[in-house]
Motif scaffolding. Structure first.
Motif, PDB file in Angstrom:
ATOM      1  N   ILE A   1     -13.249  46.514   0.790  1.00  0.00           N
ATOM      2  CA  ILE A   1     -12.332  48.233   0.497  1.00  0.00           C
ATOM      3  C   ILE A   1     -12.546  48.999  -0.848  1.00  0.00           C
ATOM      4  CG2 ILE A   1      -9.922  49.222   0.089  1.00  0.00           C
ATOM      5  CD1 ILE A   1      -8.556  47.115   2.738  1.00  0.00           C
ATOM      6  N   ARG A   2     -12.354  48.587  -1.947  1.00  0.00           N
ATOM      7  CA  ARG A   2     -12.282  48.898  -3.258  1.00  0.00           C
ATOM      8  C   ARG A   2     -13.293  49.922  -3.440  1.00  0.00           C
ATOM      9  NH1 ARG A   2     -10.711  44.886  -5.612  1.00  0.00           N
ATOM     10  NH2 ARG A   2     -12.520  44.045  -6.175  1.00  0.00           N
ATOM     11  N   LYS A   3     -14.546  49.330  -3.262  1.00  0.00           N
ATOM     12  CA  LYS A   3     -16.167  49.249  -3.457  1.00  0.00           C
ATOM     13  C   LYS A   3     -16.576  50.896  -2.458  1.00  0.00           C
ATOM     14  CE  LYS A   3     -18.650  45.363  -4.665  1.00  0.00           C
ATOM     15  NZ  LYS A   3     -19.257  44.228  -3.695  1.00  0.00           N
ATOM     16  N   LEU A   4     -15.697  51.042  -0.585  1.00  0.00           N
ATOM     17  CA  LEU A   4     -15.466  52.184  -0.496  1.00  0.00           C
ATOM     18  C   LEU A   4     -15.028  53.601  -0.864  1.00  0.00           C
ATOM     19  CD1 LEU A   4     -15.471  50.859   3.034  1.00  0.00           C
ATOM     20  CD2 LEU A   4     -17.403  51.286   2.474  1.00  0.00           C
ATOM     21  N   GLU A   5     -13.791  53.362  -1.661  1.00  0.00           N
ATOM     22  CA  GLU A   5     -12.841  54.099  -1.778  1.00  0.00           C
ATOM     23  C   GLU A   5     -13.953  54.722  -2.910  1.00  0.00           C
ATOM     24  OE1 GLU A   5      -9.053  52.152  -3.053  1.00  0.00           O
ATOM     25  OE2 GLU A   5      -8.362  52.720  -0.656  1.00  0.00           O
TER      26      GLU A   5
ATOM     27  N   ASN B   1     -11.614  51.951   9.487  1.00  0.00           N
ATOM     28  CA  ASN B   1     -12.036  50.254  10.273  1.00  0.00           C
ATOM     29  C   ASN B   1     -11.343  49.757   9.028  1.00  0.00           C
ATOM     30  OD1 ASN B   1     -12.739  51.676  12.068  1.00  0.00           O
ATOM     31  ND2 ASN B   1     -15.240  51.697  11.330  1.00  0.00           N
ATOM     32  N   GLU B   2     -11.573  49.304   7.787  1.00  0.00           N
ATOM     33  CA  GLU B   2     -11.656  48.224   6.841  1.00  0.00           C
ATOM     34  C   GLU B   2     -10.194  47.657   6.337  1.00  0.00           C
ATOM     35  OE1 GLU B   2     -13.123  45.633   5.821  1.00  0.00           O
ATOM     36  OE2 GLU B   2     -15.601  45.801   6.682  1.00  0.00           O
ATOM     37  N   ARG B   3      -9.379  48.956   6.484  1.00  0.00           N
ATOM     38  CA  ARG B   3      -7.919  49.062   6.438  1.00  0.00           C
ATOM     39  C   ARG B   3      -7.297  48.354   7.218  1.00  0.00           C
ATOM     40  NH1 ARG B   3      -7.880  54.882   3.019  1.00  0.00           N
ATOM     41  NH2 ARG B   3      -8.133  53.916   0.758  1.00  0.00           N
ATOM     42  N   SER B   4      -7.843  49.321   8.584  1.00  0.00           N
ATOM     43  CA  SER B   4      -6.924  48.723   9.903  1.00  0.00           C
ATOM     44  C   SER B   4      -6.814  46.741  10.260  1.00  0.00           C
ATOM     45  CB  SER B   4      -8.137  49.162  11.340  1.00  0.00           C
ATOM     46  OG  SER B   4      -7.667  48.990  12.411  1.00  0.00           O
ATOM     47  N   TYR B   5      -8.604  46.722   9.570  1.00  0.00           N
ATOM     48  CA  TYR B   5      -8.623  44.983   9.415  1.00  0.00           C
ATOM     49  C   TYR B   5      -7.951  44.019   8.998  1.00  0.00           C
ATOM     50  CZ  TYR B   5     -11.297  40.541   9.678  1.00  0.00           C
ATOM     51  OH  TYR B   5     -11.536  39.176   9.864  1.00  0.00           O
ATOM     52  N   LEU B   6      -7.856  44.772   7.805  1.00  0.00           N
ATOM     53  CA  LEU B   6      -6.297  44.179   6.858  1.00  0.00           C
ATOM     54  C   LEU B   6      -5.554  44.286   7.010  1.00  0.00           C
ATOM     55  CD1 LEU B   6      -6.112  43.093   3.442  1.00  0.00           C
ATOM     56  CD2 LEU B   6      -6.256  45.293   3.224  1.00  0.00           C
ATOM     57  N   SER B   7      -5.171  45.250   7.693  1.00  0.00           N
ATOM     58  CA  SER B   7      -3.454  45.278   8.212  1.00  0.00           C
ATOM     59  C   SER B   7      -3.575  44.377   9.137  1.00  0.00           C
ATOM     60  CB  SER B   7      -3.207  46.981   8.992  1.00  0.00           C
ATOM     61  OG  SER B   7      -2.242  46.525   8.765  1.00  0.00           O
ATOM     62  N   LYS B   8      -4.088  44.355  10.142  1.00  0.00           N
ATOM     63  CA  LYS B   8      -3.657  43.327  11.166  1.00  0.00           C
ATOM     64  C   LYS B   8      -4.417  42.159  10.531  1.00  0.00           C
ATOM     65  CE  LYS B   8      -6.491  45.630  14.562  1.00  0.00           C
ATOM     66  NZ  LYS B   8      -7.639  46.013  15.474  1.00  0.00           N
TER      67      LYS B   8
ATOM     68  N   ALA C   1      -7.593  33.262   3.014  1.00  0.00           N
ATOM     69  CA  ALA C   1      -8.773  33.657   2.670  1.00  0.00           C
ATOM     70  C   ALA C   1      -9.425  35.195   2.982  1.00  0.00           C
ATOM     71  CB  ALA C   1      -9.489  32.564   3.067  1.00  0.00           C
ATOM     72  N   GLU C   2     -10.087  35.178   4.499  1.00  0.00           N
ATOM     73  CA  GLU C   2     -10.218  36.248   5.066  1.00  0.00           C
ATOM     74  C   GLU C   2      -9.371  37.451   4.058  1.00  0.00           C
ATOM     75  OE1 GLU C   2     -12.176  38.619   6.760  1.00  0.00           O
ATOM     76  OE2 GLU C   2     -12.868  36.328   6.611  1.00  0.00           O
ATOM     77  N   ILE C   3      -8.136  37.938   3.630  1.00  0.00           N
ATOM     78  CA  ILE C   3      -7.854  38.829   2.993  1.00  0.00           C
ATOM     79  C   ILE C   3      -8.357  39.185   1.880  1.00  0.00           C
ATOM     80  CG2 ILE C   3      -5.712  39.572   2.397  1.00  0.00           C
ATOM     81  CD1 ILE C   3      -3.740  38.564   4.281  1.00  0.00           C
ATOM     82  N   ALA C   4      -8.260  38.274   0.647  1.00  0.00           N
ATOM     83  CA  ALA C   4      -8.677  38.489  -0.367  1.00  0.00           C
ATOM     84  C   ALA C   4     -10.211  39.499   0.060  1.00  0.00           C
ATOM     85  CB  ALA C   4      -9.168  37.291  -0.905  1.00  0.00           C
ATOM     86  N   LYS C   5     -11.313  38.457   1.019  1.00  0.00           N
ATOM     87  CA  LYS C   5     -12.841  39.531   0.314  1.00  0.00           C
ATOM     88  C   LYS C   5     -12.710  41.087   1.082  1.00  0.00           C
ATOM     89  CE  LYS C   5     -14.925  34.354   2.318  1.00  0.00           C
ATOM     90  NZ  LYS C   5     -15.648  34.353   3.764  1.00  0.00           N
TER      91      LYS C   5
END
Length: 798
Positions: free
Chosen positions: A567-571, A254-261, A558-562
């Motif tokens: 994502i790094r912590k979930l991996e 979900n986070e990766r999808s949000y980042l992609s969008k 700004a939202e992309i950095a957050k």
């Protein structure tokens, strides 16, 4: 019933009105080819039944009864019925706009009037005692029917005679008996029985193999079920770790999808996502939009909206929104202007459609115009070669008279030549001879003078024959030219209206083409201007919307950095659960494959149970029993049909023989009366049986025989064409005498076209007496034979 008066107008060969009266006795309708002789008999048939021989049997259409130069044809027939009086019958045919209209009215001797084809034809059939088919086969005899019986095959002749003699229904029933169909079905049933027997034997052999296969599948299935139970217990112990892994994986996805969008929202490079650059470009777009609106002559309301837009760092978002609204308003105004332009385009398209329709009609008319022009050229060519129509007709009549006169001279010279030859032969044998014509005595001294005369006569005959040949050749050429000119003039009349329309459509085509060319030049210039404005407005529209997207992208960066930090912590957490999850998946995969194999084996067991070999054997036994019964029924039916067909054939043969006994007597009486011949002693119609190939029943058909010199011959093998015609005509007249019902007249259309004039005269003199009727109507071209007849009514056509 007898005919009394016929009035025709614009019917077939008659372009005007003609009246014909019919008296008792023999009426001869005389005239050359094309004079209208057959048209008179056709008019009588049409008046009585609404069709003539050719229309009634589908040879030509009813429209052909109307003369080519007329829009309506009418026929009025008066006929007398003994003991009642005179009936009056009128029919009309009209052709208008391609539609055919027919009307009929019958007035009885008592003054009653009946209308409508169905009602009138019912009364006519009752008065005559004949329907249309019986009438044209016996009362109104066409040379077509005579020719078919004289020169047709025996089967064709037999079919026609069966209809004339009233046994056609029995023949048709005989032909309808489906013996071949039943035999084919019987053979097919036997073949199917043999195939089912072989299949039954094979099924019995397969029964033991079936039981062995079922036991093997059941054993394998039990082993698979034990392994599935053991693996399922192990998978259950790993379920908690697997579920935590899947939860983390879903959250990461979900986070990766949000980042992609978010990244998809940022389409521009960093240099483009700048507030001051966006403000500068917005001001430029405002100025460009003002220029476009002026060229489009936009209303003041849109121009006022543009003037109120102020681009600044505090209100850049509002300014861009206002520009978007103004662009939408500009597009709406452009669409209205473009629609007005398209209306002008559609008007030109309508003109093009009209032009295309004109061109299509012109192409469709071109064959007719070509025919018209070719006909005009051909007529001019023929008239320049042979003269005007009246001149050709006069030359044809003159040549016909010359041909007859030369033929008479040749015959006379040949007779004289033969007489002189006989005198020379008699003088040579006896020493002298007496001329049977003038009584002059000829001795051996006078023979030399006769021989000289004979040489001169022979030369004269050769010269006359040469002249006759030349005249006949020229006469044939002139007749062909005359027929061509007449038919071409008819073609000109039929194509004249189409030719005039063709010229009118050509003029309209040229005028319309010029209008279209002028309109297209004007519209092309306007379209180029509108398309240029559309391109500019499209560019402005795209750039305004791009500015809007760049404002949104400022927030997305700004939202992309957050999101990348989460994502790094979930991996990292997901990597700790992955080994147990892989083991869990491996066990589930093994269980899935075993379940698939289990389902496959269970399906095989169900298939074996559903298609049980015992049921198949039982079904084949029932099928064998059914087929054996069907074969027995078909064999019995075939035997019965053989008996029925044999009996029907015997009945048909017996009926044919019964019908022809009286017919033979009448036929010989008629032919003796109308044709005196030392060669043909008698004629007989017989029923002949002929054996067919092995396995098929014999058949019977009619055959005509003649007795010549005490020997019987088939009439096709011995008689000349003229004698065949006389025999067949006598046969038809004999049929007429048997079935004529209430009719006391007969009509014959050119009954003897190929016999000499002496036989024609004898036939015409004796026909009425031979048939025992009061009224005979015949058509003929034999004008010379008519001169030798006395006491006959002659209708001479030009």
């Amino acid at each position: 019933m007898k005919l009394r008066r016929l009035e025709v107008e614009c019917f077939r060969g008659f372009s005007g009105r003609r009246v014909f009266d019919f008296q008792d006795g023999v009426t001869l309708i005389v005239g050359p080819v094309g004079a209208g002789k057959t048209s008179i008999l056709s008019a009588i048939q049409f008046a009585l039944f609404g069709a003539d021989f050719y229309v009634g049997f589908g040879v030509s259409r009813k429209e052909s009864l109307v003369n080519v130069g007329c829009a309506e044809a009418s026929v009025q027939l008066s006929f007398e019925v003994a003991g009642e009086g005179v009936y009056s019958l009128r029919r009309r045919l009209s052709v208008s706009d391609g539609r055919l209209t027919e009307s009929v009215a019958l007035e009885t001797p008592g003054g009653d009037v009946f209308e409508g084809a169905s009602k009138v034809e019912g009364i006519i059939e009752e008065v005559l005692g004949l329907d249309f088919n019986e009438f044209v086969r016996s009362v109104s005899v066409s040379y077509v029917l005579v020719h078919m019986l004289a020169y047709g095959r025996p089967l064709t002749r037999s079919r026609a005679l069966d209809i004339l003699l009233g046994v056609n229904a029995v023949r048709r029933f005989l032909e309808s008996i489906p013996l071949r169909t039943v035999r084919s079905s019987l053979e097919q049933a036997k073949a199917e029985l043999s195939a089912v027997q072989a299949e039954y034997e094979e099924a019995v052999k397969s029964l033991s193999a079936f039981n062995e296969r079922r036991a093997s599948i059941s054993e394998e299935l039990r082993g698979i079920e034990r392994q599935i139970e053991e693996l399922s217990a192990k998978a259950e112990s790993l379920r908690a770790e697997a579920e935590r892994y899947e939860s983390l994986a879903k959250e990461l996805e979900n986070e990766r999808s949000y980042l992609s969008k978010l990244k998809e929202r940022v389409k521009h490079p960093p240099s483009e996502v700048d507030l001051y650059k966006i403000i500068e470009e917005a001001e430029n777009l405002r100025l460009m939009l003002g220029e476009v609106l002026e060229k489009l002559k936009a209303p003041q309301s849109i121009l006022s909206m543009l003037e109120s837009v102020a681009v600044s760092s505090e209100k850049v978002g509002e300014a861009i929104l206002s520009l978007e609204k103004i662009v939408d308003a500009a597009w709406n105004h452009y669409d209205k202007v473009w629609e007005d332009f398209q209306e002008s385009v559609r008007e030109v398209q309508l003109k093009k459609a009209e032009l295309e329709a004109l061109e299509k009609v012109i192409v469709e008319l071109e064959p007719s115009v070509s025919e018209y022009e070719e006909a005009e050229e051909r007529i001019q060519e023929l008239e320049s070669r042979y003269g005007e129509l009246s001149e050709i007709e006069e030359r044809v009549r003159s040549l016909e008279q010359d041909v007859k006169e030369i033929s008479r001279k040749i015959q006379t010279y040949r007779s004289v030549l033969q007489l002189k030859k006989s005198l020379i032969e008699d003088a040579g044998r006896k020493g002298s001879a007496q001329c049977p014509v003038c009584g002059h005595q000829v001795d051996l001294k006078g023979v030399e003078g006769i021989k000289a005369d004979m040489e001169q006569l022979a030369k004269s005959i050769i010269e006359l024959e040469k002249k006759l040949s030349e005249n006949e050749k020229r006469l044939k050429e002139l007749r062909e030219a005359l027929d061509d000119i007449r038919s071409l003039k008819v073609l000109l009349v039929s194509r004249e209206l189409e030719y005039e329309k063709y010229r009118e459509y050509l003029e309209r085509k040229e005028s319309l083409s010029e209008e279209i060319r002028e309109d297209e030049v004007k519209l092309k210039e306007e379209e180029r201007g509108y398309r240029e404005l559309s391109a500019v407005l499209t560019k402005i529209d795209e750039r305004v919307r791009d500015l809007r997207r760049r404002l949104v992208e400022l927030e997305a960066v700004a939202e992309i950095a957050k999101v990348e930090d989460r994502i790094r912590k979930l991996e990292e957490e997901l990597a700790r659960y992955e080994p147990k999850y892989r083991e869990y998946l491996d066990i589930r995969d093994k269980i899935s494959k075993m379940l698939s194999r289990k389902n496959e084996l269970e399906a095989q067991l169900r298939a074996l149970d559903e298609s049980s070999i015992q049921d198949q054997v039982r079904w084949l036994q029932e099928r064998l029993s059914s087929l054996e019964a069907r074969v027995a029924r078909l064999e019995a039916l075939y035997q019965r049909l053989e008996k029925v067909k044999s009996a029907t054939r015997e009945v048909l043969t017996a009926l044919r023989r019964e019908r022809i006994e009286e017919l033979n007597r009448r036929m010989n009486a008629i032919i003796s009366a109308v044709y005196s011949s030392e060669i043909v002693k008698s004629v007989r119609l017989e029923v002949v049986e002929r054996s067919r190939r092995k396995g098929l029943m014999p058949t019977s058909y009619y055959e005509l025989f003649v007795e010549v010199g005490g020997t019987k011959y088939r009439f096709n093998d011995l008689l000349s064409d003229g004698q065949k015609t006389l025999v067949v005509l006598s046969l038809l007249l004999a049929v007429y005498s048997q079935i004529r019902r209430n009719v006391d007249f007969i009509m014959l259309d050119e009954p003897l076209p190929n016999v000499d004039e002496r036989i024609k005269v004898t036939f015409l003199k004796s026909l009425s007496k031979a048939l025992g009727i009061d009224q005979v109507i015949l058509t003929t071209q034999a004008e010379e034979a008519v001169k030798e007849l006395e006491g006959v009514n002659v209708v001479k056509l030009p």
